[in-house]
Design a protein around this motif. Structure first.
Motif, PDB file in Angstrom:
ATOM      1  N   CYS A 121      -7.502  31.504  15.601  1.00 59.87           N
ATOM      2  CA  CYS A 121      -7.887  32.822  15.087  1.00 59.87           C
ATOM      3  C   CYS A 121      -9.359  32.784  14.700  1.00 59.87           C
ATOM      4  O   CYS A 121      -9.848  31.794  14.161  1.00 59.87           O
ATOM      5  CB  CYS A 121      -7.028  33.229  13.899  1.00 59.87           C
ATOM      6  N   HIS A 122     -10.056  33.865  14.988  1.00 63.06           N
ATOM      7  CA  HIS A 122     -11.505  33.948  14.758  1.00 63.06           C
ATOM      8  C   HIS A 122     -11.777  34.704  13.453  1.00 63.06           C
ATOM      9  O   HIS A 122     -12.293  35.827  13.453  1.00 63.06           O
ATOM     10  CB  HIS A 122     -12.178  34.627  15.949  1.00 63.06           C
ATOM     11  N   ASP A 172      -8.438  39.645  18.153  1.00 64.22           N
ATOM     12  CA  ASP A 172      -8.078  40.075  19.505  1.00 64.22           C
ATOM     13  C   ASP A 172      -6.585  39.849  19.768  1.00 64.22           C
ATOM     14  O   ASP A 172      -5.837  39.464  18.901  1.00 64.22           O
ATOM     15  CB  ASP A 172      -8.929  39.324  20.530  1.00 64.22           C
ATOM     16  N   MET A 173      -6.176  40.070  21.003  1.00 66.85           N
ATOM     17  CA  MET A 173      -4.822  39.837  21.508  1.00 66.85           C
ATOM     18  C   MET A 173      -3.753  40.556  20.677  1.00 66.85           C
ATOM     19  O   MET A 173      -2.831  39.938  20.148  1.00 66.85           O
ATOM     20  CB  MET A 173      -4.536  38.333  21.570  1.00 66.85           C
ATOM     21  N   PRO A 174      -3.855  41.888  20.524  1.00 63.09           N
ATOM     22  CA  PRO A 174      -2.898  42.629  19.686  1.00 63.09           C
ATOM     23  C   PRO A 174      -1.473  42.552  20.217  1.00 63.09           C
ATOM     24  O   PRO A 174      -1.248  42.429  21.425  1.00 63.09           O
ATOM     25  CB  PRO A 174      -3.425  44.063  19.732  1.00 63.09           C
ATOM     26  N   PHE A 225     -13.654  41.131  10.052  1.00 62.10           N
ATOM     27  CA  PHE A 225     -12.962  40.827   8.804  1.00 62.10           C
ATOM     28  C   PHE A 225     -13.881  40.874   7.586  1.00 62.10           C
ATOM     29  O   PHE A 225     -13.432  40.584   6.471  1.00 62.10           O
ATOM     30  CB  PHE A 225     -12.311  39.443   8.896  1.00 62.10           C
ATOM     31  N   ASP A 226     -15.124  41.254   7.777  1.00 67.68           N
ATOM     32  CA  ASP A 226     -16.073  41.190   6.671  1.00 67.68           C
ATOM     33  C   ASP A 226     -15.696  42.102   5.502  1.00 67.68           C
ATOM     34  O   ASP A 226     -15.976  41.780   4.346  1.00 67.68           O
ATOM     35  CB  ASP A 226     -17.486  41.551   7.157  1.00 67.68           C
ATOM     36  N   ASP A 227     -15.060  43.220   5.779  1.00 65.85           N
ATOM     37  CA  ASP A 227     -14.769  44.185   4.714  1.00 65.85           C
ATOM     38  C   ASP A 227     -13.507  43.858   3.920  1.00 65.85           C
ATOM     39  O   ASP A 227     -13.336  44.348   2.792  1.00 65.85           O
ATOM     40  CB  ASP A 227     -14.645  45.596   5.293  1.00 65.85           C
ATOM     41  N   ASN A 247      -6.178  42.733  15.348  1.00 68.23           N
ATOM     42  CA  ASN A 247      -5.090  41.787  15.094  1.00 68.23           C
ATOM     43  C   ASN A 247      -5.422  40.953  13.867  1.00 68.23           C
ATOM     44  O   ASN A 247      -6.594  40.803  13.498  1.00 68.23           O
ATOM     45  CB  ASN A 247      -4.893  40.889  16.311  1.00 68.23           C
ATOM     46  N   GLU A 248      -4.400  40.398  13.210  1.00 70.74           N
ATOM     47  CA  GLU A 248      -4.647  39.529  12.069  1.00 70.74           C
ATOM     48  C   GLU A 248      -3.501  38.524  11.942  1.00 70.74           C
ATOM     49  O   GLU A 248      -2.402  38.729  12.475  1.00 70.74           O
ATOM     50  CB  GLU A 248      -4.824  40.327  10.795  1.00 70.74           C
TER      51      GLU A 248
END
Length: 255
Positions: free
Chosen positions: A7-8, A204-206, A14-16, A215-216
């Motif tokens: 995961c990136h 990515d990759m939802p 994801f900054d917020d 994605n998370e």
């Protein structure tokens, strides 16, 4: 207990709400995250992610960003591998045959990184698109001692078997949740229990049902549920196997 093996989380998406994202993942049972690097410019933010106990990181030069890579980046990567002993992998590196105009350069950078990983006995995190057979042949030739991860694998059962025989795990993520991905879903059912890890490739990759959304890692629980259904196993079994596989691959002794 789940590990997101790719995961990136350093990406700007994801900054917020990065802290809230981690909280949602932990609530879903995700206990560890593997964050690979993609470009030299991004390595500092990846290294900062490793300041969190639940995050392990790798550094590499991704084939989709060839316009950002320079020959001297390979020398810098070698130095960084020596300087940062806590790295658990080299990557993300690999081959993406969709970008035919950069294929020669992709192979040059990929080979160089594979040799660095071999000399340091590090597993490699490999991005491989439309090149499974060529990449597996190259990995067999080089015989890396620590194996690695074939990220976001969507190949055939036969191709998966080749990688696994060479000491690699295949990464299962959002693609397995789409009913139309029948070949991928059949492949998932054939894997040995020690042949795969779970991943999200966030942002990515939802997953199916989340198309167009970020994605998370929390959604890896849904990936685990689909994999369990396809393999006729319990979610607990899939979680235990995939976590054990990630632990062995990346030497996550603390889990």
């Amino acid at each position: 207990m789940l590990v997101d093996a790719h995961c990136h989380l350093d990406f700007a998406q994801f900054d917020d709400d990065r802290q809230a994202m981690f909280a949602r993942a932990e609530e879903a049972g995700v206990v560890h995250f593997i964050v690979p690097g993609t470009t030299r410019a991004g390595w500092p933010s990846v290294l900062r992610m490793s300041e969190r106990n639940a995050v392990s990181v790798g550094l590499g030069l991704h084939p989709c960003f060839m316009n950002e890579h320079r020959e001297e980046d390979l020398e810098t990567l070698e130095s960084m591998l020596d300087e940062h002993a806590h790295l658990v992998a080299l990557g993300e590196c690999g081959i993406d045959a969709r970008f035919s105009e950069t294929l020669d350069d992709q192979w040059h950078f990929f080979d160089a990184q594979l040799r660095l990983a071999k000399s340091r006995k590090l597993p490699v995190v490999i991005h491989c698109v439309h090149a499974d057979d060529k990449v597996s042949k190259r990995l067999k030739q080089l015989d890396l001692p620590a194996g690695g991860l074939i990220h976001a694998f969507t190949g055939s059962p036969e191709q998966a078997e080749k990688f696994i025989e060479l000491g690699y795990k295949v990464g299962l993520g959002g693609s397995v949740t789409y009913e139309r991905a029948q070949r991928v879903r059949r492949m998932v059912a054939t894997l040995p229990d020690d042949g795969y890890v779970l991943e999200t490739d966030s942002p990515d990759m939802p997953l199916c049902g989340y198309q167009g959304q970020r994605n998370e890692p929390a959604r890896i629980a849904q990936v685990a549920a689909v994999v369990a259904e396809l393999r006729h196993q319990s979610v607990e079994q899939v979680a235990a196997d995939s976590t054990a596989n990630a632990k062995r691959l990346f030497r996550l002794e603390e889990l």
